[in-house]
Design a protein around this motif. Structure first.
Motif, PDB file in Angstrom:
ATOM      1  N   LEU A 349      50.030  50.968  38.957  1.00  0.00           N
ATOM      2  CA  LEU A 349      52.014  50.646  37.820  1.00  0.00           C
ATOM      3  C   LEU A 349      51.533  50.724  37.128  1.00  0.00           C
ATOM      4  CD1 LEU A 349      53.117  48.204  40.522  1.00  0.00           C
ATOM      5  CD2 LEU A 349      54.008  50.090  40.241  1.00  0.00           C
ATOM      6  N   ASN A 350      50.335  50.277  36.114  1.00  0.00           N
ATOM      7  CA  ASN A 350      50.215  50.033  34.745  1.00  0.00           C
ATOM      8  C   ASN A 350      49.513  51.454  34.403  1.00  0.00           C
ATOM      9  OD1 ASN A 350      51.333  47.634  34.487  1.00  0.00           O
ATOM     10  ND2 ASN A 350      50.910  47.019  36.215  1.00  0.00           N
ATOM     11  N   ARG A 351      49.162  52.471  34.148  1.00  0.00           N
ATOM     12  CA  ARG A 351      47.604  53.210  33.797  1.00  0.00           C
ATOM     13  C   ARG A 351      48.220  53.771  32.747  1.00  0.00           C
ATOM     14  NH1 ARG A 351      50.083  55.817  38.275  1.00  0.00           N
ATOM     15  NH2 ARG A 351      51.023  57.814  37.625  1.00  0.00           N
ATOM     16  N   SER A 352      49.826  53.637  32.665  1.00  0.00           N
ATOM     17  CA  SER A 352      50.815  54.390  31.294  1.00  0.00           C
ATOM     18  C   SER A 352      50.858  53.563  30.382  1.00  0.00           C
ATOM     19  CB  SER A 352      52.192  55.219  31.940  1.00  0.00           C
ATOM     20  OG  SER A 352      52.938  53.673  32.048  1.00  0.00           O
ATOM     21  N   LYS A 353      50.320  51.946  30.365  1.00  0.00           N
ATOM     22  CA  LYS A 353      50.376  51.300  29.161  1.00  0.00           C
ATOM     23  C   LYS A 353      49.225  51.558  28.312  1.00  0.00           C
ATOM     24  CE  LYS A 353      53.684  48.790  31.270  1.00  0.00           C
ATOM     25  NZ  LYS A 353      52.977  47.284  31.136  1.00  0.00           N
ATOM     26  N   SER A 354      47.926  52.050  27.888  1.00  0.00           N
ATOM     27  CA  SER A 354      47.298  51.665  27.424  1.00  0.00           C
ATOM     28  C   SER A 354      46.270  53.354  27.679  1.00  0.00           C
ATOM     29  CB  SER A 354      46.241  51.175  27.047  1.00  0.00           C
ATOM     30  OG  SER A 354      45.160  50.856  28.519  1.00  0.00           O
ATOM     31  N   ASP A 355      46.081  53.891  26.552  1.00  0.00           N
ATOM     32  CA  ASP A 355      44.804  54.342  27.259  1.00  0.00           C
ATOM     33  C   ASP A 355      43.059  54.952  27.240  1.00  0.00           C
ATOM     34  OD1 ASP A 355      42.201  56.109  25.935  1.00  0.00           O
ATOM     35  OD2 ASP A 355      43.340  57.607  25.830  1.00  0.00           O
ATOM     36  N   SER A 356      43.302  53.508  27.378  1.00  0.00           N
ATOM     37  CA  SER A 356      42.096  52.960  28.303  1.00  0.00           C
ATOM     38  C   SER A 356      42.345  53.120  29.400  1.00  0.00           C
ATOM     39  CB  SER A 356      41.722  51.399  27.853  1.00  0.00           C
ATOM     40  OG  SER A 356      41.304  52.058  26.599  1.00  0.00           O
ATOM     41  N   LEU A 357      43.576  52.158  29.584  1.00  0.00           N
ATOM     42  CA  LEU A 357      43.774  52.102  31.363  1.00  0.00           C
ATOM     43  C   LEU A 357      43.644  54.103  32.230  1.00  0.00           C
ATOM     44  CD1 LEU A 357      46.200  49.057  31.560  1.00  0.00           C
ATOM     45  CD2 LEU A 357      43.341  48.682  32.856  1.00  0.00           C
ATOM     46  N   ALA A 358      44.344  54.854  31.514  1.00  0.00           N
ATOM     47  CA  ALA A 358      44.648  55.178  31.721  1.00  0.00           C
ATOM     48  C   ALA A 358      43.419  56.924  32.264  1.00  0.00           C
ATOM     49  CB  ALA A 358      46.172  56.619  30.668  1.00  0.00           C
ATOM     50  N   GLN A 467      58.306  37.692  34.601  1.00  0.00           N
ATOM     51  CA  GLN A 467      59.077  38.248  35.724  1.00  0.00           C
ATOM     52  C   GLN A 467      58.697  39.787  36.188  1.00  0.00           C
ATOM     53  OE1 GLN A 467      63.490  38.513  34.931  1.00  0.00           O
ATOM     54  NE2 GLN A 467      63.834  37.169  33.327  1.00  0.00           N
ATOM     55  N   LEU A 468      57.946  40.086  35.485  1.00  0.00           N
ATOM     56  CA  LEU A 468      57.389  41.895  35.989  1.00  0.00           C
ATOM     57  C   LEU A 468      56.116  40.994  36.856  1.00  0.00           C
ATOM     58  CD1 LEU A 468      57.202  44.085  33.313  1.00  0.00           C
ATOM     59  CD2 LEU A 468      58.758  44.381  35.147  1.00  0.00           C
ATOM     60  N   VAL A 469      55.357  39.953  36.243  1.00  0.00           N
ATOM     61  CA  VAL A 469      54.610  39.270  37.254  1.00  0.00           C
ATOM     62  C   VAL A 469      54.781  39.144  38.688  1.00  0.00           C
ATOM     63  CG1 VAL A 469      52.697  38.175  37.291  1.00  0.00           C
ATOM     64  CG2 VAL A 469      53.180  38.645  35.333  1.00  0.00           C
ATOM     65  N   THR A 473      53.964  40.799  41.771  1.00  0.00           N
ATOM     66  CA  THR A 473      53.286  40.491  42.788  1.00  0.00           C
ATOM     67  C   THR A 473      54.350  40.567  44.616  1.00  0.00           C
ATOM     68  OG1 THR A 473      52.131  38.517  40.974  1.00  0.00           O
ATOM     69  CG2 THR A 473      53.116  37.981  43.548  1.00  0.00           C
ATOM     70  N   SER A 474      55.508  40.281  43.973  1.00  0.00           N
ATOM     71  CA  SER A 474      56.349  40.488  45.104  1.00  0.00           C
ATOM     72  C   SER A 474      55.632  41.999  45.833  1.00  0.00           C
ATOM     73  CB  SER A 474      57.503  40.535  44.503  1.00  0.00           C
ATOM     74  OG  SER A 474      58.040  38.635  44.453  1.00  0.00           O
ATOM     75  N   ILE A 475      55.890  43.149  45.176  1.00  0.00           N
ATOM     76  CA  ILE A 475      55.502  44.260  45.509  1.00  0.00           C
ATOM     77  C   ILE A 475      54.247  44.453  46.359  1.00  0.00           C
ATOM     78  CG2 ILE A 475      54.953  46.677  44.944  1.00  0.00           C
ATOM     79  CD1 ILE A 475      57.211  46.375  42.656  1.00  0.00           C
ATOM     80  N   VAL A 476      53.171  43.667  45.493  1.00  0.00           N
ATOM     81  CA  VAL A 476      51.682  44.229  45.957  1.00  0.00           C
ATOM     82  C   VAL A 476      52.109  42.886  47.851  1.00  0.00           C
ATOM     83  CG1 VAL A 476      49.280  43.226  46.020  1.00  0.00           C
ATOM     84  CG2 VAL A 476      50.802  44.227  44.093  1.00  0.00           C
ATOM     85  N   SER A 477      52.340  41.484  46.680  1.00  0.00           N
ATOM     86  CA  SER A 477      52.559  40.943  48.770  1.00  0.00           C
ATOM     87  C   SER A 477      53.339  41.826  49.824  1.00  0.00           C
ATOM     88  CB  SER A 477      53.322  39.691  47.961  1.00  0.00           C
ATOM     89  OG  SER A 477      53.301  38.666  49.074  1.00  0.00           O
ATOM     90  N   LYS A 529      62.666  49.075  34.774  1.00  0.00           N
ATOM     91  CA  LYS A 529      60.985  48.982  35.566  1.00  0.00           C
ATOM     92  C   LYS A 529      61.052  48.111  36.649  1.00  0.00           C
ATOM     93  CE  LYS A 529      56.531  48.731  34.113  1.00  0.00           C
ATOM     94  NZ  LYS A 529      56.297  50.253  34.677  1.00  0.00           N
ATOM     95  N   MET A 530      62.415  47.031  35.926  1.00  0.00           N
ATOM     96  CA  MET A 530      62.689  46.268  37.039  1.00  0.00           C
ATOM     97  C   MET A 530      63.920  46.636  37.782  1.00  0.00           C
ATOM     98  SD  MET A 530      62.026  42.779  36.489  1.00  0.00           S
ATOM     99  CE  MET A 530      63.059  42.087  37.212  1.00  0.00           C
ATOM    100  N   ASP A 531      64.516  47.483  37.571  1.00  0.00           N
ATOM    101  CA  ASP A 531      65.438  47.608  38.836  1.00  0.00           C
ATOM    102  C   ASP A 531      64.863  48.975  39.440  1.00  0.00           C
ATOM    103  OD1 ASP A 531      67.781  48.781  36.119  1.00  0.00           O
ATOM    104  OD2 ASP A 531      67.615  46.833  37.611  1.00  0.00           O
ATOM    105  N   ALA A 532      63.015  49.589  38.963  1.00  0.00           N
ATOM    106  CA  ALA A 532      62.802  50.498  39.286  1.00  0.00           C
ATOM    107  C   ALA A 532      61.907  49.362  40.839  1.00  0.00           C
ATOM    108  CB  ALA A 532      61.485  51.116  38.933  1.00  0.00           C
ATOM    109  N   GLY A 533      61.495  48.389  40.284  1.00  0.00           N
ATOM    110  CA  GLY A 533      60.701  47.483  41.371  1.00  0.00           C
ATOM    111  C   GLY A 533      61.953  46.939  42.465  1.00  0.00           C
TER     112      GLY A 533
END
Length: 653
Positions: A349-358, A467-469, A473-477, A529-533
């Motif tokens: 979900l967060n790979r686009s947040k930084s070069d390192s994560l991508a 809220q994103l956390v 968390t809800s998505i993962v759970s 992001k909230m809408d998509a989640g």
């Protein structure tokens, strides 16, 4: 039929002339996946088990349910001795097609096209033993033409020996196999194969020595041109060295191997690729000859071959023998670590947040692909088959994954980037392949653990927005809950329901979820992001609500299957059994039911699941209504051609 009684034992108090320790069975029976009528003698074993013991006959006649002009007949005659085939056996399979040409003065003008497969076999102690013969004929009217012929095929205790001759006549081409097997069933001398490949007639000549393939050449029979050839120089050299004696580090193995020669060639090696077409032709002959033998499963899978090739067995040092244990364990450890991050939802979900994560996301994905690429080699190591592989041949073109550097390509902010990871351990030569692979896996494990530690910290730092956390968390759970829910559904389901469940999960928890996940990952601002989640969570809610309705559809289908059965009485066998009521109507229902299921499995919009369920419920309700109604007009409207629109129209759907 809901339940087919495979064995219906008829005991006679006087045994009608049979010895006192044998009884007679006469009724429905299944032979090699075919249901028909059997008559045979049987006795009771010391532990009370039933043993086929004496004469055996089996007959099956089947008229195609959709095309009444197609008739198949199958007949078996033979003898069992305490559950093992013995003596002479005869298999005869006929297929008949009646072709309607005209009707003149109310007389039917037609012709008959037939084909017949006849196998004469011989057994001893349950194994092929003695002379075998295969004949395939086709009939046009009263004229018979030979389609295939194999005569004088000799077996001893399940092993084919001596000369092998097989001819096959197809579309004007004469195909054949001609060769020799030694006293132990190993391919020997010159083997000639002629077969059709890519619409041309190919001649393939192979030369074997004591089960070792020395070379082969393929020619186009039309013009005599050589298509390709290969000589197994390393095999010839090693055979010569073995014959001369001495401690060479290898010897001729005592094991027998399948008739597809492999001296350690990699799966894409020319030495294997050139054998493939000829091997397939030989396999087709083998399946034709032994299709009714226990060495071939009902699904056509070969369990054991009657003739073989040889291989060399290579000596392993004590260190290498230890590596055979160490490498598979290490491979599993690396694979589990990589899998943890490739399946980590928060990283995805967060790979686009930084070069390192991508980069990290891409690295784990490519690491998983590299592990898949060496899985074949690791399997050879874990099973011990590697001791029969010449690692020089296996690595002749190098080992693609054990490179000096790995280039990792990834996307960040719409830019395609690449980084190179240098390796301390990489392939140099075959001598130290096992040690190099072990060191490579250790290095990979270290990289994965270091990169994984970084990813874990980065993801924790990103999760500052409560809220994103909470949403993630809800998505993962919820995803974990859904995964568990569907695992339970899988455990409770059987047969078609289990297969549908897996396909349903693959579509909506796989394809649809991944699409929504990609959309969530691409959103940058908070609200979108909230809408998509929230849509992802709605997907989970919809699946949880709708799937029990789907399981109900299977139960209703099972009830319909029972409802559309009726009992009949056979006065000859004095037995009762079930037959299908309104068969054409029920077949039309099953066709439409399967099509509606397929439409559901291909639906990209999860909100329309309920619409598909509604269509199936309406179809099943209609079938309940028609069970006790006069449906002959509907069945006539259905005809023999089945299309969705035709069935829906006929059923007023």
């Amino acid at each position: 039929m809901r339940t087919i009684c495979i064995l219906y034992f008829v005991f006679f108090s006087s045994f009608i002339g049979f010895s006192q320790d044998k009884s007679l069975f006469d009724g429905l029976y299944e032979f090699k996946g075919r249901r028909g009528h059997a008559t045979f003698e049987f006795s009771e074993g010391v532990d009370g088990e039933i043993l086929l013991d004496g004469f055996f006959s089996f007959d099956r006649k089947e008229l195609d349910s959709l095309d009444q002009t197609l008739l198949t007949k199958f007949q078996v005659r033979g003898t069992y001795t305490e559950n093992l085939k013995s003596g002479s056996w005869h298999y005869d399979q006929e297929r008949h097609k009646v072709i309607l040409e005209d009707v003149v003065d109310f007389k039917l003008i037609s012709k008959l096209e037939s084909d017949d497969l006849e196998i004469k076999a011989s057994y001893q102690d349950g194994k092929p033993h003695g002379e075998w013969q295969l004949v395939k004929n086709i009939f046009n009217g009263n004229k018979a033409d030979i389609r295939a012929l194999a005569e004088g095929i000799h077996f001893e205790e399940g092993v084919m020996k001596g000369n092998v001759s097989y001819r096959n006549f197809l579309n004007g081409y004469t195909q054949f196999i001609r060769g020799k097997l030694d006293s132990n069933g190993f391919l020997e001398g010159e083997w000639s194969l002629v077969y059709v490949q890519d619409s041309r007639l190919v001649s393939e000549v192979r030369n074997y020595e004591n089960g070792f393939l020395l070379g082969l050449v393929k020619r186009d029979l039309e013009n005599g041109e050589v298509i390709d050839e290969v000589i197994f120089f390393t095999t010839i050299r090693k055979l010569s060295e073995v014959n001369e004696g001495g401690n060479l580090g290898y010897r001729v193995s005592d094991k027998a191997f399948p008739p597809y020669y492999n001296d350690g060639f990699s799966p894409d090696a020319k030495e294997l690729q050139l054998q493939e077409a000829g091997n397939n032709f030989m396999r087709a002959f083998f399946l034709d000859l032994l299709r009714f033998d226990d060495s071939v499963t009902d699904d056509g899978e070969i369990m054991r071959y009657p003739f073989f090739t040889r291989r060399f067995e290579y000596e392993l040092s004590e260190e290498e023998r230890n590596l055979l244990v160490e490498i598979p364990l290490l491979f599993d450890q690396v694979r589990d670590s990589v899998k943890r991050f490739t399946e980590m939802n928060s990283l995805d979900l967060n790979r686009s947040k930084s070069d390192s994560l991508a980069f990290s996301h891409a690295y784990f994905g490519q690491a998983s692909e590299r592990l898949d690429a060496i899985h074949h080699l690791v399997d050879l190591i874990s099973t011990g088959e590697i001791r029969y592989f010449d690692l020089g041949n296996y690595t002749e073109s190098g080992v693609e994954i054990l490179k000096e550097a790995d280039a990792v390509t990834y996307v960040y902010q719409d830019d395609t980037l690449s980084k190179s990871i240098s390796r301390e351990h990489f392939f140099v030569d075959a001598t130290n392949l096992l040690a190099t692979l072990r060191d490579y896996l250790l290095e990979e494990l270290e990289i994965v653990e270091d990169l994984g530690g970084f990813v874990t910290k980065e993801l924790y730092a990103i999760a500052v927005n409560s809220q994103l956390v909470a949403l993630e968390t809800s998505i993962v759970s919820r995803k974990a809950e859904m995964d568990t829910l569907f695992v339970n559904y899988h455990a409770m389901a059987e047969g078609e329901e289990e297969a549908f469940c897996r396909a349903f999960v693959g579509q909506f928890m796989g394809n649809v979820y991944e699409s929504l996940n990609e959309e969530y990952a691409s959103r940058v601002d908070f609200e979108s992001k909230m809408d998509a989640g929230t849509i992802i969570l709605d997907l989970f809610d919809e699946l949880e609500k709708r799937y029990p309705m789907i399981t109900t559809l299977f139960k209703r289908d099972g009830v319909l299957d029972e409802v559309y059965m009726e009992e009949t009485f056979n006065p000859f066998t004095y037995s009762r059994y079930d037959v299908r009521a309104k068969e054409r109507l029920f077949l039309a229902y099953r066709y439409l039911y399967k099509q509606y299921q397929e439409d559901l499995l291909q639906e990209p919009d999860y909100t329309r699941i309920k619409d598909h369920i509604g269509k199936i419920e309406k179809l099943q309700d209609r079938m309940y209504e028609l069970r006790d109604q006069d449906s002959r007009a509907i069945e006539r409207r259905l005809g023999t051609r089945q299309t969705v629109s035709r069935i829906e129209s006929a059923l007023d759907l």
